[in-house]
Design a protein around this motif. Structure first.
Motif, PDB file in Angstrom:
ATOM      1  N   GLY A  46      35.438  38.355  29.616  1.00  0.00           N
ATOM      2  CA  GLY A  46      35.875  37.221  30.425  1.00  0.00           C
ATOM      3  C   GLY A  46      34.782  36.186  30.625  1.00  0.00           C
ATOM      4  N   LEU A  47      33.528  36.649  30.701  1.00  0.00           N
ATOM      5  CA  LEU A  47      32.428  35.698  30.899  1.00  0.00           C
ATOM      6  C   LEU A  47      32.305  34.749  29.720  1.00  0.00           C
ATOM      7  CD1 LEU A  47      29.237  37.306  32.421  1.00  0.00           C
ATOM      8  CD2 LEU A  47      30.849  35.717  33.436  1.00  0.00           C
ATOM      9  N   ARG A  96      40.780  32.335  43.094  1.00  0.00           N
ATOM     10  CA  ARG A  96      40.742  32.318  44.561  1.00  0.00           C
ATOM     11  C   ARG A  96      39.689  31.348  45.060  1.00  0.00           C
ATOM     12  NH1 ARG A  96      39.149  36.423  47.686  1.00  0.00           N
ATOM     13  NH2 ARG A  96      38.041  37.567  46.066  1.00  0.00           N
ATOM     14  N   VAL A 131      38.949  41.288  35.351  1.00  0.00           N
ATOM     15  CA  VAL A 131      38.423  40.426  34.291  1.00  0.00           C
ATOM     16  C   VAL A 131      37.719  41.294  33.252  1.00  0.00           C
ATOM     17  CG1 VAL A 131      36.683  38.647  33.817  1.00  0.00           C
ATOM     18  CG2 VAL A 131      38.204  38.426  35.793  1.00  0.00           C
ATOM     19  N   ALA A 132      37.967  41.035  32.002  1.00  0.00           N
ATOM     20  CA  ALA A 132      37.343  41.808  30.931  1.00  0.00           C
ATOM     21  C   ALA A 132      35.829  41.655  31.004  1.00  0.00           C
ATOM     22  CB  ALA A 132      37.847  41.314  29.582  1.00  0.00           C
ATOM     23  N   ARG A 166      27.407  37.541  37.275  1.00  0.00           N
ATOM     24  CA  ARG A 166      28.355  36.470  36.958  1.00  0.00           C
ATOM     25  C   ARG A 166      29.746  37.044  36.718  1.00  0.00           C
ATOM     26  NH1 ARG A 166      25.551  33.399  32.153  1.00  0.00           N
ATOM     27  NH2 ARG A 166      27.552  32.335  32.082  1.00  0.00           N
ATOM     28  N   TRP A 167      29.783  38.206  36.023  1.00  0.00           N
ATOM     29  CA  TRP A 167      31.089  38.858  35.816  1.00  0.00           C
ATOM     30  C   TRP A 167      31.681  39.288  37.157  1.00  0.00           C
ATOM     31  CZ3 TRP A 167      32.340  43.816  37.289  1.00  0.00           C
ATOM     32  CH2 TRP A 167      33.640  44.228  36.948  1.00  0.00           C
ATOM     33  N   LYS A 194      31.310  37.971  40.055  1.00  0.00           N
ATOM     34  CA  LYS A 194      31.893  36.793  40.740  1.00  0.00           C
ATOM     35  C   LYS A 194      33.230  36.420  40.120  1.00  0.00           C
ATOM     36  CE  LYS A 194      28.241  33.998  40.799  1.00  0.00           C
ATOM     37  NZ  LYS A 194      27.435  32.783  41.022  1.00  0.00           N
ATOM     38  N   ALA A 195      33.262  36.420  38.787  1.00  0.00           N
ATOM     39  CA  ALA A 195      34.507  36.057  38.105  1.00  0.00           C
ATOM     40  C   ALA A 195      35.606  37.052  38.435  1.00  0.00           C
ATOM     41  CB  ALA A 195      34.269  36.001  36.598  1.00  0.00           C
ATOM     42  N   LEU A 205      35.840  39.030  41.143  1.00  0.00           N
ATOM     43  CA  LEU A 205      36.257  38.869  42.542  1.00  0.00           C
ATOM     44  C   LEU A 205      37.108  37.616  42.704  1.00  0.00           C
ATOM     45  CD1 LEU A 205      32.924  39.889  44.314  1.00  0.00           C
ATOM     46  CD2 LEU A 205      35.133  41.040  44.565  1.00  0.00           C
ATOM     47  N   ASP A 206      36.780  36.618  41.940  1.00  0.00           N
ATOM     48  CA  ASP A 206      37.525  35.361  42.007  1.00  0.00           C
ATOM     49  C   ASP A 206      38.989  35.570  41.661  1.00  0.00           C
ATOM     50  OD1 ASP A 206      37.471  32.262  40.137  1.00  0.00           O
ATOM     51  OD2 ASP A 206      37.961  32.625  42.235  1.00  0.00           O
ATOM     52  N   LYS A 207      39.241  36.487  40.749  1.00  0.00           N
ATOM     53  CA  LYS A 207      40.618  36.695  40.287  1.00  0.00           C
ATOM     54  C   LYS A 207      41.345  37.805  41.043  1.00  0.00           C
ATOM     55  CE  LYS A 207      40.882  33.635  37.185  1.00  0.00           C
ATOM     56  NZ  LYS A 207      40.058  33.645  36.020  1.00  0.00           N
ATOM     57  N   ALA A 208      40.653  38.525  41.876  1.00  0.00           N
ATOM     58  CA  ALA A 208      41.263  39.693  42.521  1.00  0.00           C
ATOM     59  C   ALA A 208      42.339  39.251  43.506  1.00  0.00           C
ATOM     60  CB  ALA A 208      40.189  40.503  43.230  1.00  0.00           C
ATOM     61  N   ARG A 209      43.457  39.983  43.459  1.00  0.00           N
ATOM     62  CA  ARG A 209      44.577  39.620  44.333  1.00  0.00           C
ATOM     63  C   ARG A 209      45.041  40.801  45.177  1.00  0.00           C
ATOM     64  NH1 ARG A 209      43.312  35.334  43.263  1.00  0.00           N
ATOM     65  NH2 ARG A 209      44.425  33.545  42.435  1.00  0.00           N
ATOM     66  N   LEU A 260      39.681  45.737  48.329  1.00  0.00           N
ATOM     67  CA  LEU A 260      38.631  45.639  47.331  1.00  0.00           C
ATOM     68  C   LEU A 260      37.598  46.717  47.635  1.00  0.00           C
ATOM     69  CD1 LEU A 260      37.936  41.795  47.158  1.00  0.00           C
ATOM     70  CD2 LEU A 260      39.302  43.162  45.599  1.00  0.00           C
ATOM     71  N   GLY A 276      32.827  37.865  48.297  1.00  0.00           N
ATOM     72  CA  GLY A 276      34.079  38.186  47.620  1.00  0.00           C
ATOM     73  C   GLY A 276      35.076  38.941  48.481  1.00  0.00           C
ATOM     74  N   ILE A 325      42.353  39.003  51.356  1.00  0.00           N
ATOM     75  CA  ILE A 325      40.924  39.031  51.014  1.00  0.00           C
ATOM     76  C   ILE A 325      40.249  37.827  51.647  1.00  0.00           C
ATOM     77  CG2 ILE A 325      39.258  39.037  49.144  1.00  0.00           C
ATOM     78  CD1 ILE A 325      41.447  40.022  47.297  1.00  0.00           C
TER      79      ILE A 325
END
Lengths: 317, 680
Positions: A191-192, A222, B276-277, B311-312, B314-315, B317-321, B325, B361, B414
């Motif tokens: 993803g990065l 979010r 996120v992958a 960085r991953w 953050k990405a 956590l950004d997408k977590a719904r 958590l 997050g 969240i």
């Protein structure tokens, strides 16, 4: 199966019986933290003499405690005894890098590579280490060459694609940067790399392509602030000035809500700087640089923010 | 009555779930046994999802791997296709001289298989992805070699796919850390957890290991004995989601994804289970119902916020719904157990560099190990200082117990900085320790144990169950409505800790699953006069035909000895002894140890290499110096690990040599009574 089960049952009862007779008080792994490990290893070294693997183990424990000088001394001694010890070469090179002895670190990584480790992944790891040191010292072409060699050896690690991308960014190799990240995405799916590709497309002024992916991120994120800034940048690049500027303002507002000014996130500061520069507010942008210098945790990120604000090496929105 | 009919009657009378639960516990009752042939590693579950599952196993030598599975134990009517199974092999290198048994496996086809980096020679690993499954459904499975069934027809071979993402069924998972010793406390902690499940009549959905599952250095055989064999009964029907500890990290690398840890586990790299992958198995995330789990590599990756792992994070956590958590990794940001998070770089960096991202997050609970203690914080946020203080970082200083001070409260959904609870659970089996009291901790318990967590809707309940099955801590978090966090200026603090001056060490013991290679009473060759010169006497093939022979235990004075050494009294202070032993396959050895009664001191060698030294400070043989008399208050057998002996072993006959020293010629006794023990 039956025999091994019986053996194990016997073993358990024997152990219980023996334990009940009482053993002497000696821990198997008296595991009370790195200081204790250092003590035990020092006793072993005193008894058996210096042995590379014991010295390396002790060096690792010293490093955990931040006692880098002692760690390096042990690793240097290990290398006297076993000049080709890959573990010692690699760990010492890392410590030298951490201590700012970059020339030594590069030399040692090169020496480690000359031992020709059989496992290609070990070779790749050493090349990455050398590339990181070279990149940190501004030897970008050498760093890039090492990165390319790494990815020929082992193409499954997304972090190495990111390293190459960063070096290419600093060298303004925008097209190879984009194709390189696309290759990494295909091979790893990370993803990065998707995020990195968007930034690379923006830097390469491939705004339309970037915008497609950015819209997906804005919809699913979010924390939309950084994505609004990117969308603003893409829109301005495509000539949609007012929507773009509105995105930048919205992005700044969103970032402002979440930014911890005592421990600022460098990536958010960079997004702020980008937005402020594109909005023409260089005074505020310079304040972001100052904040990063004073409170930021990564000099490389501060340098990047400064690049944006001063306009060095940046082309277009 | 035919057996089939009897079974049918029993099945009618006894509900299936009782069979499943009973079978589950019966399988767990026999601990840490070697897997039945041809398995080199019995089947275990890995990476699961809403419509797929992985089953992994190993054999010595290749098989035609098939998994048959179905929703009914009697009808395993579906099967994997060849393309669904990744095969990896350990076939040695061109430089190695291989026995005929393994040399024949080095065919072109086998050599083209992905490599197992450090498994014993001849090992084949199969990673079967079973797909197109129904969500939240239980399946039974069996491993086949072509048409030959390898796993017995037992209900314990089952798996259940994840519930739908975002759904809120009750979820229970087990959290365990620093367990991989192969010793009794590890077994006790595991059995206590199983008894707790039995008492609740509620099974696990999955479990998490927060690292150090394979002491001492995460070798493949240490994984085999101290993790896979130890938890075989649970691994075959519940996915274990792992994170790498520093001990595994001695032989595995997060930077390269190579090593026994990475050989063993199959975890998401492309977001297969949600999230996120990451592109790497070093860090990953997965969804389970309404919980999003995040695993980090706290051991050997760069922790800086500008580097890929952060960085991953953050990405992701950004997408977590999800509603919840939960993050886990090995090195605790907050601890004063056997490690000190204010002094150790790894721990400090996790606190200062990663925790701000975690708390921004909105993570609810952080699970860690490494420190051999149980420590559980109050609801806290923002404690990033080098020297940790609790003022203005505690949001609720109660005990978190719904029937005590009340559950910790957070808003539904969240939200950043509404607080997280830190749980250090490195008490799964390794020797316990404590250095102090951290001011943010609500509970500090220095007992072996593990944690069971139940999540149901908006309520999380966590309990520490100690090795005796006693619930020693309980806290709850409820996420409901809107909560405005308030930072406490002067929160409750634990009592200061004064380390006792005379701590009792825990006696060393062999692994529970061990076999005896040289028993008491075995015949040894020995000499004390004359002593051979140099160190050749420790080597295989040394001509000791002129030495005496006798049955162990040897000695004089202080009790009966099978072989009397009275002739040594007052004249000779050193005894040399030799004995061979056999090892089937050297790379399948986890540990060698001596269970030995001795007086006063000794040095042991395997194939000429020193592997243990007790009571002799320097040098050896006639030049040995600073020999410490064994204390008269410490009689009896002691277990001594023959450290690194596995490096010097070979297939077949090996040589053990021991020199025994008296601290003084005037000593009234000498004892040498060894038993050589193998953990494989």
């Amino acid at each position: 199966m039956a025999l091994s089960s019986m053996r194990s049952v016997w073993a358990r009862w024997t152990t219980a019986a023996l334990l009940s007779l009482g053993g002497t008080q000696l821990p198997v792994w008296a595991h009370e933290g790195p200081e204790h490990e250092i003590e035990e290893l020092s006793e072993l070294i005193a008894a058996r003499g210096d042995a590379p693997h014991l010295l390396i183990d002790r060096a690792i424990e010293y490093a955990v405690l931040g006692r880098n000088a002692e760690a390096m001394r042990d690793l240097e001694r290990a290398l006297q005894l076993d000049p080709d010890s890959l573990d010692a070469l690699r760990e010492l090179a890392r410590l030298q890098f951490a201590e700012g002895r970059t020339a030594d670190a590069i030399a040692l990584a090169s020496r480690a590579l000359r031992t020709r480790p059989e496992n290609p992944v070990d070779r790749a790891g050493l090349l990455v280490l050398r590339a990181e040191v070279q990149a940190a010292t501004g030897r970008l072409r050498e760093a890039l060459s090492d990165c390319e060699a790494v990815l020929r050896l082992h193409a499954e690690n997304p972090e190495w694609y990111l390293l190459r991308s960063e070096i290419q960014r600093r060298l303004h190799k925008t097209k190879p940067r984009v194709t390189g990240i696309e290759e990494g995405l295909r091979k790893t799916g990370a993803g990065l790399l998707k995020i990195e590709l968007i930034d690379a497309q923006l830097d390469a002024r491939r705004y339309r392509e970037a915008l497609v992916a950015i819209e997906e991120e804005v919809a699913s994120s979010r924390v939309p602030g950084p994505w609004l800034v990117r969308r603003g940048r893409a829109r301005i690049g495509l000539g949609e000035k007012e929507p773009g500027r509105q995105d930048l303002r919205d992005g700044l507002a969103a970032i402002d809500k979440i930014l911890d000014r005592e421990h600022p996130d460098g990536a958010l500061l960079l997004d702020q700087a980008v937005a402020l520069v594109l909005l023409g507010d260089r005074v505020a942008a310079r304040q972001v640089v100052t904040l990063s210098e004073q409170k930021g945790r990564d000099p490389a990120m501060t340098a990047r923010i400064r690049e944006w604000v001063t306009g060095d090496g940046r082309r277009g929105p | 009555m035919p057996l089939g009919s009897l079974l049918h009657q029993l099945r009618r009378l006894v509900p299936l779930r009782v069979w499943i639960v009973a079978g589950f516990f019966l399988e767990c009752a026999v601990w840490a046994v070697n897997p039945p042939e041809p398995f080199a590693r019995a089947p275990y579950l890995q990476m699961g999802g809403t419509n797929f599952m992985h089953v992994v196993w190993r054999t010595m030598g290749p098989i035609q791997p098939v998994i048959r599975y179905g929703v009914s134990m009697e009808q395993l009517d579906r099967r994997t296709r060849p393309g669904d199974i990744v095969v990896r092999a350990s076939l040695g290198t061109n430089e190695q001289v291989l026995s005929p048994r393994w040399a024949g496996l080095r065919t072109r086809a086998n050599l083209s298989l992905p490599k197992l980096q450090s498994a014993p020679l001849g090992t084949f690993q199969y990673e079967a992805r079973i797909r197109d499954l129904k969500t939240g459904t239980r399946y039974f499975y069996a491993v086949y070699d072509g048409d030959r069934r390898l796993t017995p027809p037992e209900a314990s071979y089952q798996f259940t796919t994840h519930p739908a993402v975002g759904s809120a069924p009750p979820v229970r998972f087990w959290v365990l850390g620093d367990s991989g010793t192969g010793r009794e406390p590890q077994s006790a902690v595991y059995q206590a957890m199983l008894r707790s499940l039995e008492k609740d009549q509620r099974l696990l959905d999955f479990w998490i290991h927060v690292g150090d599952m394979a002491y001492g250095v995460g070798r493949d055989m240490e994984f085999q004995s101290r993790f896979f064999e130890s938890y075989d009964g649970t691994l075959r029907n519940r996915v274990c989601w792992p994170t790498m500890g520093n001990h595994e990290g001695r032989n595995s690398s997060g930077r390269t994804g190579i090593g026994p840890y990475y050989d063993a586990y199959v975890v998401p790299t492309r977001g297969e289970s949600g999230g996120v992958a990451s592109g790497t198995e070093a860090y990953y995330s997965f969804d389970y119902a309404n919980i999003h789990f995040i695993c980090l590599d706290s051991h050997d990756l760069d922790r800086r916020p500008t580097e890929p792992m952060a960085r991953w994070l953050k990405a992701d956590l950004d997408k977590a719904r999800a509603e919840w958590l939960i993050a886990f990794w090995h090195h605790p940001p907050y601890t004063k157990g056997s490690h000190d998070s204010e002094k150790e770089k790894d721990l400090t960096e996790m606190r200062q560099l990663i925790m701000p991202i975690i708390e921004q997050g909105g993570v609810d609970v952080v699970l860690t190990g490494h420190s051999h203690s149980y420590e559980r914080s109050m609801l806290m946020d923002g404690a990033y200082a080098t020297n940790i203080v609790s003022e203005n970082v505690i949001l609720d200083d109660g005990d978190g117990d719904p029937s005590g001070d009340g559950a910790y409260r957070k808003s539904a959904g969240i939200h950043p900085h509404e607080g997280a609870v830190q749980v250090v659970t490195g008490n799964g089996g390794q020797t316990l320790g404590r250095t102090g009291s951290l001011s943010v901790m609500r509970k500090i318990i220095i007992e072996h144990g593990s944690v069971l967590i139940d999540v149901e809707g908006d309520t999380l309940l966590a309990r520490m169950i100690n090795r005796d099955g006693v619930e020693r801590d309980l806290f709850s978090v409820v996420k409901r409505g809107k909560v405005t966090p308030v930072r406490l200026a002067l929160p409750w603090q634990p009592e200061a800790y004064v380390k006792p001056t005379n701590q009792v060490s825990i006696p060393a013991t062999p692994a529970i699953d061990h076999q005896v290679l040289i028993p008491e009473g075995a015949t040894w060759q020995y000499t004390f006069d004359p002593l051979p010169r140099g160190s050749d006497w420790t080597l295989p093939g040394f001509d000791s035909s002129g030495w005496a022979k006798g049955e162990s235990g040897f000695g004089y004075g202080g009790g009966n000895h099978r072989t009397s050494l009275e002739a040594m009294r007052g004249k000779h202070g050193i005894l040399y002894a030799r004995r061979t032993f056999e090892i089937g396959q050297a790379d399948r050895v986890t540990e060698l140890g001596l269970w030995i009664d001795y007086d006063d001191a000794f040095i042991a060698y395997v194939n000429g290499r020193e592997v243990a030294r007790v009571g002799v400070a320097r040098s050896s043989g006639r030049h040995a110096q600073k020999i410490t008399a064994r204390s008269g208050t410490a009689p009896g057998r002691q277990y001594v690990v023959l450290k690194d002996a596995h490096l010097f072993l070979k297939d077949g006959v090996n040589q053990l040599a021991v020199e025994v020293h008296n601290s003084s010629l005037e000593s009234s006794d000498l004892r040498f009574n060894p038993v050589l023990v193998l953990e494989d």
